[in-house]
Design a protein around this motif. Structure first.
Motif, PDB file in Angstrom:
ATOM      1  N   UNK A 245      81.839 -27.607 -12.745  1.00  0.00           N
ATOM      2  CA  UNK A 245      82.384 -28.704 -13.543  1.00  0.00           C
ATOM      3  C   UNK A 245      81.289 -29.687 -13.959  1.00  0.00           C
ATOM      4  N   UNK A 246      80.367 -29.934 -13.023  1.00  0.00           N
ATOM      5  CA  UNK A 246      79.274 -30.853 -13.348  1.00  0.00           C
ATOM      6  C   UNK A 246      78.384 -30.286 -14.455  1.00  0.00           C
ATOM      7  N   UNK A 247      78.072 -28.987 -14.334  1.00  0.00           N
ATOM      8  CA  UNK A 247      77.215 -28.358 -15.343  1.00  0.00           C
ATOM      9  C   UNK A 247      77.889 -28.390 -16.703  1.00  0.00           C
ATOM     10  N   UNK A 248      79.187 -27.975 -16.716  1.00  0.00           N
ATOM     11  CA  UNK A 248      79.900 -27.962 -17.985  1.00  0.00           C
ATOM     12  C   UNK A 248      80.031 -29.359 -18.584  1.00  0.00           C
ATOM     13  N   UNK A 249      80.262 -30.331 -17.699  1.00  0.00           N
ATOM     14  CA  UNK A 249      80.399 -31.708 -18.189  1.00  0.00           C
ATOM     15  C   UNK A 249      79.092 -32.196 -18.792  1.00  0.00           C
ATOM     16  N   UNK A 250      77.973 -31.884 -18.077  1.00  0.00           N
ATOM     17  CA  UNK A 250      76.677 -32.309 -18.606  1.00  0.00           C
ATOM     18  C   UNK A 250      76.339 -31.575 -19.893  1.00  0.00           C
ATOM     19  N   UNK A 251      76.653 -30.268 -19.921  1.00  0.00           N
ATOM     20  CA  UNK A 251      76.412 -29.496 -21.131  1.00  0.00           C
ATOM     21  C   UNK A 251      77.219 -30.071 -22.303  1.00  0.00           C
ATOM     22  N   UNK A 252      78.482 -30.357 -22.023  1.00  0.00           N
ATOM     23  CA  UNK A 252      79.353 -30.900 -23.065  1.00  0.00           C
ATOM     24  C   UNK A 252      78.842 -32.248 -23.561  1.00  0.00           C
ATOM     25  N   UNK A 253      78.413 -33.079 -22.605  1.00  0.00           N
ATOM     26  CA  UNK A 253      77.917 -34.408 -22.985  1.00  0.00           C
ATOM     27  C   UNK A 253      76.669 -34.303 -23.848  1.00  0.00           C
ATOM     28  N   UNK A 254      75.713 -33.467 -23.375  1.00  0.00           N
ATOM     29  CA  UNK A 254      74.461 -33.345 -24.103  1.00  0.00           C
ATOM     30  C   UNK A 254      74.640 -32.643 -25.449  1.00  0.00           C
TER      31      UNK A 254
END
Length: 376
Positions: A245-254
């Motif tokens: 979830x953290x990776x996807x959230x960071x990917x989505x944000x960036x």
């Protein structure tokens, strides 16, 4: 044997003064037909008044035109259409399209009424230009003289009398010379626009490549993390889900930030190209005065030369996350719990655009995390 109608232009048999069909045509020594001492068509004068004789051949043709119904070209074919410049000397409803405008006479002429300017020496010094409705824009409102000088002091077009009057002592040049200078400046502006487009396109390419690399790295990190956490106990599976979830959230944000910037860059490029097209069209304006007047408003909206550039920093890929998770596979859950905050921080450091100071501080913390796991 069948007889085909002869196509005649009725205007050829009309009086150039009253524009009516000739009634009893006669011929003067100059070859035209008028009951006057001076021919108004070619300006030739006759002293004394010549003896006029009936032009029998012309009269016969006109008579046939009236009686036999020969095919004639409709005057409407030569009439000015909406948007055309109308001849100032055509009378009635049969006004024809003007071909040329005279800057001395301040009038526009159709093909028929333009002939004196070509045939008479009295008009040799008159300056003819392509027919235009903007004749009044070329005339000084104060002196009723042709605008052919440009005052650089006041940045406006003036006439020769203005130079000796209210613009006396000012920096003045010919309109043509100023047009040449403005044309040079226009070329420079075009070059700047082209250069800025190229710079932005390069930045777009870099940013697109960075985003693709970010996505690939994110996908790799997700797959590696999933593989490692699958092998751990149920408590690790919960952490695996959180890392994903953290990776996807960071990917989505960036990616969201990068795509938003990409859209702005593309819009800016489109505006720059539109500006380039506008400058290109404006550079081909033939009329000097129209060009110089329009240039004032054009130059006030020139392209800014201090547009911010986009810097894509070297990416911190999600590979660090994979390495961190691989090290944790051999550790107990108490180690995982103790270092969980550090893992989530590592994920958030991954970005495309330069980080703000707070994120930079997190990145420095992550470097110590990498060192910790490396030596374990």
């Amino acid at each position: 044997m069948s007889h085909h109608g002869v196509l005649l232009d009725e205007d050829q048999f009309c009086c150039s003064i009253c524009l009516d069909l000739l009634k009893e045509p006669v011929t003067t020594a100059c070859g035209h037909s008028y009951w006057v001492y001076s021919c108004p068509q070619c300006r030739q004068t006759f002293t004394p008044r010549p003896t006029l004789r009936k032009n029998n051949m012309l009269a016969e043709v006109v008579d046939k035109l009236k009686k036999t119904g020969l095919q004639t070209v409709s005057p409407a074919l030569y009439s000015a259409e909406p948007g055309d410049v109308v001849c100032d000397f055509c009378t009635g409803t049969r006004k024809q399209k003007a071909l040329m405008s005279c800057l001395v006479c301040l009038a526009s002429y159709c093909e028929t009424h333009l002939q004196p300017h070509y045939e008479s020496t009295a008009f040799k010094k008159h300056k003819l230009i392509k027919a235009t409705t903007q004749l009044q824009e070329k005339i000084c409102l104060h002196h009723e003289k042709l605008l052919e000088v440009f005052c650089r002091t006041d940045q406006q077009c003036i006439c020769t009398l203005c130079v000796m009057d209210e613009h006396k002592g000012h920096d003045t040049v010919s309109a043509a010379a100023e047009r040449t200078e403005k044309q040079r400046q226009l070329v420079i502006s075009q070059q700047k626009v082209h250069q800025r487009v190229q710079e932005r396109e390069k930045e777009v390419n870099k940013l697109q490549q960075a985003v693709e690399s970010l996505k690939r790295s994110a996908q790799t990190a997700v797959e590696d993390s999933e593989k490692v956490f699958t092998e751990l106990i149920l408590s690790i599976e919960r952490r695996c889900s959180e890392v994903k979830e953290l990776i996807r959230a960071q990917e989505k944000t960036q990616v969201s930030q990068a795509e938003g910037l990409l859209e702005k860059l593309k819009q800016e490029i489109a505006e720059l190209r539109s500006r380039s097209t506008e400058l290109e069209k404006f550079s081909h304006i033939e009329d000097d005065i129209h060009f110089l007047k329009g240039y004032q408003s054009l130059s006030s909206t020139s392209v800014s030369s201090d547009l911010p550039s986009i810097t894509v920093r070297p990416l911190q890929y999600f590979g660090y996350v994979s390495e961190t998770v691989s090290e944790l596979r051999e550790k107990l859950e108490d180690v995982l719990k103790g270092e969980w905050t550090q893992i989530s921080t590592t994920v958030k450091v991954v970005d495309v655009l330069p980080p703000d100071p707070k994120t930079r501080e997190q990145f420095l913390q992550c470097e110590s995390i990498y060192s910790f796991f490396y030596y374990y």
